[in-house]
Design a protein around this motif. Structure first.
Motif, PDB file in Angstrom:
ATOM      1  N   CYS A  13       0.786  -1.205   0.158  1.00 26.10           N
ATOM      2  CA  CYS A  13      -0.052   0.034  -0.182  1.00 26.10           C
ATOM      3  C   CYS A  13       0.950   1.029  -0.084  1.00 26.10           C
ATOM      4  CB  CYS A  13      -0.862  -0.032   1.306  1.00 26.10           C
ATOM      5  SG  CYS A  13       0.047   0.110   2.869  1.00 26.10           S
ATOM      6  N   ASP A  14       0.186   2.541   0.142  1.00 22.41           N
ATOM      7  CA  ASP A  14       0.893   3.768   0.033  1.00 22.41           C
ATOM      8  C   ASP A  14       2.007   3.972   1.264  1.00 22.41           C
ATOM      9  OD1 ASP A  14       0.318   4.643  -2.353  1.00 22.41           O
ATOM     10  OD2 ASP A  14      -1.559   5.818  -1.712  1.00 22.41           O
ATOM     11  N   CYS A  15       1.264   3.431   2.323  1.00 21.96           N
ATOM     12  CA  CYS A  15       1.775   3.932   3.642  1.00 21.96           C
ATOM     13  C   CYS A  15       2.890   2.689   4.092  1.00 21.96           C
ATOM     14  CB  CYS A  15       0.749   3.998   4.772  1.00 21.96           C
ATOM     15  SG  CYS A  15      -0.026   2.831   5.426  1.00 21.96           S
ATOM     16  N   ARG A  16       2.739   1.727   3.332  1.00 22.91           N
ATOM     17  CA  ARG A  16       3.776   0.653   3.689  1.00 22.91           C
ATOM     18  C   ARG A  16       3.458  -0.185   4.804  1.00 22.91           C
ATOM     19  NH1 ARG A  16       7.856   0.485   0.067  1.00 22.91           N
ATOM     20  NH2 ARG A  16       9.078  -0.878   0.757  1.00 22.91           N
ATOM     21  N   ALA A  17       2.438  -0.020   5.476  1.00 26.12           N
ATOM     22  CA  ALA A  17       1.925  -0.813   6.710  1.00 26.12           C
ATOM     23  C   ALA A  17       1.641  -2.228   6.399  1.00 26.12           C
ATOM     24  CB  ALA A  17       0.704  -0.215   7.495  1.00 26.12           C
ATOM     25  N   CYS A  80      -5.657  -1.724   3.403  1.00 30.49           N
ATOM     26  CA  CYS A  80      -4.568  -1.645   4.447  1.00 30.49           C
ATOM     27  C   CYS A  80      -5.501  -0.841   5.510  1.00 30.49           C
ATOM     28  CB  CYS A  80      -3.708  -0.237   3.927  1.00 30.49           C
ATOM     29  SG  CYS A  80      -2.637   0.287   5.262  1.00 30.49           S
ATOM     30  N   CYS A  83      -4.087   3.319   5.596  1.00 33.48           N
ATOM     31  CA  CYS A  83      -4.124   4.329   4.209  1.00 33.48           C
ATOM     32  C   CYS A  83      -5.203   3.976   3.424  1.00 33.48           C
ATOM     33  CB  CYS A  83      -2.973   4.512   3.536  1.00 33.48           C
ATOM     34  SG  CYS A  83      -2.359   3.024   2.643  1.00 33.48           S
TER      35      CYS A  83
END
Ligand SMILES: [Zn+2]
Ligand SMILES: [Zn+2]
Length: 161
Positions: A13-17, A80, A83
């Motif tokens: 995802c965008d936030c890398r979680a 996610c 995000c």
């Protein structure tokens, strides 16, 4: 089998979680031009790589969001929890054994061009389909389109289907 089985593809995802890794090539890649995919992506089509869910390693937790689908049976979209980017879907037909990975979430989405264009009856008119890639007005039979290796993998996933 061949060395292809050793290929892997990472994304997230965008936030890398949430990060994931596909442990092999997908079974098949759909470019879906249905109105549902247009709405869910906010774009002209969705690009989904179909793969056995147990070939996808996930780091982090995901939210499975129940979402209506074209079939009326619904789908679960894996997002996610931070995000909210959508990473893959499970559809009612195949359930959680099969993941429809959103190709745009791969680190290298260029690696998975479509194997088929589906639901082209509702394709946005400015989208010009390339020569040489199969395209169908609605859906299709996997037995007529998928490569033999993918059909064998499907048989292992859903024996006797
Ligand atoms: Zn995120
Ligand atoms: Zn669709």
């Amino acid at each position: 089998m061949g060395t292809c089985a050793d290929e892997s593809f990472e994304g997230g995802c965008d936030c890398r979680a949430v990060r994931y890794r596909m442990r092999s090539r997908p079974l098949f890649v759909h470019c879906c031009h249905c109105r549902w995919c247009q709405r869910e992506s906010g774009s002209a089509f969705a690009l989904n790589a179909l793969i056995e869910a147990d070939r996808v390693e996930v780091q982090g937790t995901i939210d499975l969001v129940h979402t209506p689908s074209c079939s009326g049976k619904g789908q679960e979209i894996a997002r996610c929890p931070v995000c909210r980017v959508a990473l893959w879907s499970h559809y009612a037909g195949a359930g959680r054994k099969l993941s429809f990975i959103r190709v745009g979430t791969l680190d290298d989405p260029d690696a998975m061009p479509p194997d088929i264009h589906i639901f082209t009856a509702s394709k946005q008119p400015w989208v010009i389909l390339p020569e040489g890639t199969p395209a169908v007005a609605e859906y299709y039979r996997a037995s007529e389109r998928w490569p033999a290796e993918s059909l064998a993998r499907r048989e292992r996933l859903f024996p006797g289907r």
